[in-house]
Design a protein around this motif. Structure first.
Motif, short mmCIF file in Angstrom:
data_model
loop_
_atom_site.label_atom_id
_atom_site.label_comp_id
_atom_site.label_asym_id
_atom_site.label_seq_id
_atom_site.Cartn_x
_atom_site.Cartn_y
_atom_site.Cartn_z
N UNK A 12 0.84 -1.20 0.00
CA UNK A 12 0.00 0.00 0.00
C UNK A 12 0.88 1.25 0.00
N UNK A 13 1.95 1.24 0.80
CA UNK A 13 2.84 2.40 0.86
C UNK A 13 3.48 2.68 -0.49
N UNK A 14 3.95 1.66 -1.17
CA UNK A 14 4.57 1.87 -2.49
C UNK A 14 3.58 2.47 -3.48
N UNK A 15 2.36 2.00 -3.45
CA UNK A 15 1.35 2.55 -4.36
C UNK A 15 1.05 4.01 -4.01
N UNK A 16 0.90 4.29 -2.72
CA UNK A 16 0.63 5.66 -2.28
C UNK A 16 1.79 6.58 -2.61
N UNK A 17 3.00 6.14 -2.37
CA UNK A 17 4.17 6.96 -2.67
C UNK A 17 4.25 7.28 -4.17
N UNK A 18 3.95 6.30 -4.99
CA UNK A 18 3.96 6.52 -6.44
C UNK A 18 2.92 7.59 -6.83
N UNK A 19 1.73 7.48 -6.26
CA UNK A 19 0.67 8.45 -6.57
C UNK A 19 1.04 9.85 -6.07
N UNK A 20 1.58 9.93 -4.88
CA UNK A 20 1.96 11.23 -4.32
C UNK A 20 3.06 11.88 -5.15
N UNK A 21 4.07 11.10 -5.51
CA UNK A 21 5.18 11.64 -6.31
C UNK A 21 4.67 12.10 -7.68
N UNK A 22 3.74 11.35 -8.26
CA UNK A 22 3.21 11.70 -9.58
C UNK A 22 2.45 13.02 -9.55
N UNK A 23 1.84 13.35 -8.42
CA UNK A 23 1.10 14.62 -8.35
C UNK A 23 1.96 15.77 -7.83
N UNK A 41 13.21 4.95 -4.73
CA UNK A 41 13.76 5.93 -5.66
C UNK A 41 13.17 5.74 -7.06
N UNK A 42 13.01 4.49 -7.47
CA UNK A 42 12.48 4.17 -8.80
C UNK A 42 11.06 4.71 -9.02
N UNK A 43 10.29 4.83 -7.94
CA UNK A 43 8.90 5.32 -8.09
C UNK A 43 8.78 6.81 -7.77
N UNK A 44 9.92 7.45 -7.48
CA UNK A 44 9.91 8.89 -7.23
C UNK A 44 9.82 9.28 -5.78
N UNK A 45 9.95 8.32 -4.87
CA UNK A 45 9.90 8.62 -3.44
C UNK A 45 11.31 8.69 -2.87
N UNK A 46 11.42 9.34 -1.74
CA UNK A 46 12.70 9.45 -1.04
C UNK A 46 12.76 8.40 0.06
N UNK A 47 13.75 7.53 0.04
CA UNK A 47 13.86 6.55 1.12
C UNK A 47 14.51 7.17 2.36
N UNK A 48 13.97 6.83 3.52
CA UNK A 48 14.55 7.25 4.80
C UNK A 48 14.80 5.98 5.60
N UNK A 49 16.05 5.58 5.74
CA UNK A 49 16.38 4.35 6.44
C UNK A 49 16.39 4.63 7.94
#
Length: 65
Positions: A12-23, A41-49
């Protein structure tokens, strides 16, 4: 808008991150495993370890800023 998501590599997080980055939002996914960083990174989100179970309040606050 900067939006931080705990469990940033879940389905769910990956899908949401993709949608947020796209907008145009700044999507940040909190992950424990640094090997998952490229997926975000590939979907446009910033990873925070960060391991939220063992992180200090200061470490967590830094990610949320």
């Amino acid at each position: 808008m900067r939006i931080v998501i705990a469990g940033g590599h879940g389905q769910i997080a990956l899908r949401l991150e993709r949608l947020l980055a796209a907008r145009g939002d700044e999507a940040v996914g909190i992950i424990r495993n640094p090997q998952q960083s490229q997926d975000l990174t590939d979907i446009g989100a910033e990873p925070a370890v960060l391991d939220l179970e063992s992180a200090s309040v200061e470490e967590t606050a830094e990610v949320l800023r």
